[in-house]
Design a protein around this motif. Structure first.
Motif, mmCIF file in Angstrom:
data_model
loop_
_atom_site.group_PDB
_atom_site.id
_atom_site.type_symbol
_atom_site.label_atom_id
_atom_site.label_comp_id
_atom_site.label_asym_id
_atom_site.label_seq_id
_atom_site.Cartn_x
_atom_site.Cartn_y
_atom_site.Cartn_z
ATOM 1 N N SER A 135 0.810 -1.311 0.090
ATOM 2 C CA SER A 135 -0.060 0.266 0.099
ATOM 3 C C SER A 135 0.811 1.215 0.126
ATOM 4 O O SER A 135 2.278 0.993 0.266
ATOM 5 N N TYR B 60 0.025 -1.279 -11.402
ATOM 6 C CA TYR B 60 -1.149 -0.788 -10.611
ATOM 7 C C TYR B 60 -1.271 0.884 -10.237
ATOM 8 O O TYR B 60 -0.105 1.300 -10.084
ATOM 9 N N ASP B 61 -2.145 1.409 -10.404
ATOM 10 C CA ASP B 61 -2.428 2.967 -10.514
ATOM 11 C C ASP B 61 -2.777 3.307 -8.900
ATOM 12 O O ASP B 61 -3.635 2.552 -8.360
ATOM 13 N N PHE B 62 -2.260 4.372 -8.674
ATOM 14 C CA PHE B 62 -2.903 5.117 -7.233
ATOM 15 C C PHE B 62 -4.038 5.785 -7.736
ATOM 16 O O PHE B 62 -4.356 6.083 -8.796
ATOM 17 N N PHE C 243 -2.823 4.054 -2.481
ATOM 18 C CA PHE C 243 -2.674 2.908 -3.357
ATOM 19 C C PHE C 243 -3.085 1.760 -2.413
ATOM 20 O O PHE C 243 -2.274 1.727 -1.146
#
Length: 185
Positions: free
Chosen positions: A69, A100-102, A122
């Motif tokens: 995270s 993987y996008d925030f 995230f």
């Protein structure tokens, strides 16, 4: 004497113009390294007028599937418009999720004049084993007081499903054994 000075001045101006013609507009690209404990920051974003920036932090090496995270913040007196933040896997295999996008959780309306804070978050998300990097893309809105952002990535090893099931069965067996002993006594 004045002719020599004039010739030198013209030569210098033409040399400077030649150099200026080679400068290309585009984002300021920086390569940085993740700090200890997953900390990251860029305090060196150009503040000379409005400029796009792209900052890549490497390298996050995961030895196994890992729960990750993170968060990113800009200061409230900054003019940093973060456009996207994402983790991407280097050398991903075909069919594997490689990005993987925030998510932006606090935004500033950049159509209004002024400066403001942004926040991006995230996860938690399980990332596969391998080498990952973090990229931040954005725009500096002609900051006079400096432009920067900072953030943190946290990770932990999740208990996988088969291991969770085994632990649950072990706990149930222990409870059943205790219950039997209490009935016999």
């Amino acid at each position: 004497m004045n002719t020599k000075k004039a010739v030198m001045a013209v030569s210098m101006v033409s040399a400077l113009l030649g150099l200026a013609s080679q400068v290309q507009a585009g984002p300021v690209i920086q390569q940085l390294t993740l700090g200890s404990e997953g900390a990251f920051a860029n305090t060196q974003i150009s503040t000379k007028g409005s400029v796009d920036f792209q900052t890549t932090f490497s390298t996050l090496v995961l030895n196994g599937n890992t729960l990750v995270s993170g968060s990113l913040f800009t200061g409230e007196k900054m003019a940093v418009d973060v456009l996207e933040v994402f983790l991407f896997k280097l050398n991903a295999t075909q069919g594997e999720v490689a990005r993987y996008d925030f998510t932006e959780t606090l935004a500033f309306d950049w159509t209004q004049p002024g400066q403001g804070a942004e926040q991006w978050s995230f996860g938690p998300q399980t990332l596969s084993a391998g080498t990952w990097a973090l990229q931040v893309n954005g725009y500096v809105e002609g900051a006079k007081h400096g432009a920067s952002f900072a953030g943190q990535l946290q990770s932990s090893n999740p208990v996988s499903e088969p291991e969770s099931l085994a632990l649950s069965l072990l706990a149930l067996g222990a409870m059943a054994g205790l219950s039997r002993r209490q009935k016999k006594a």
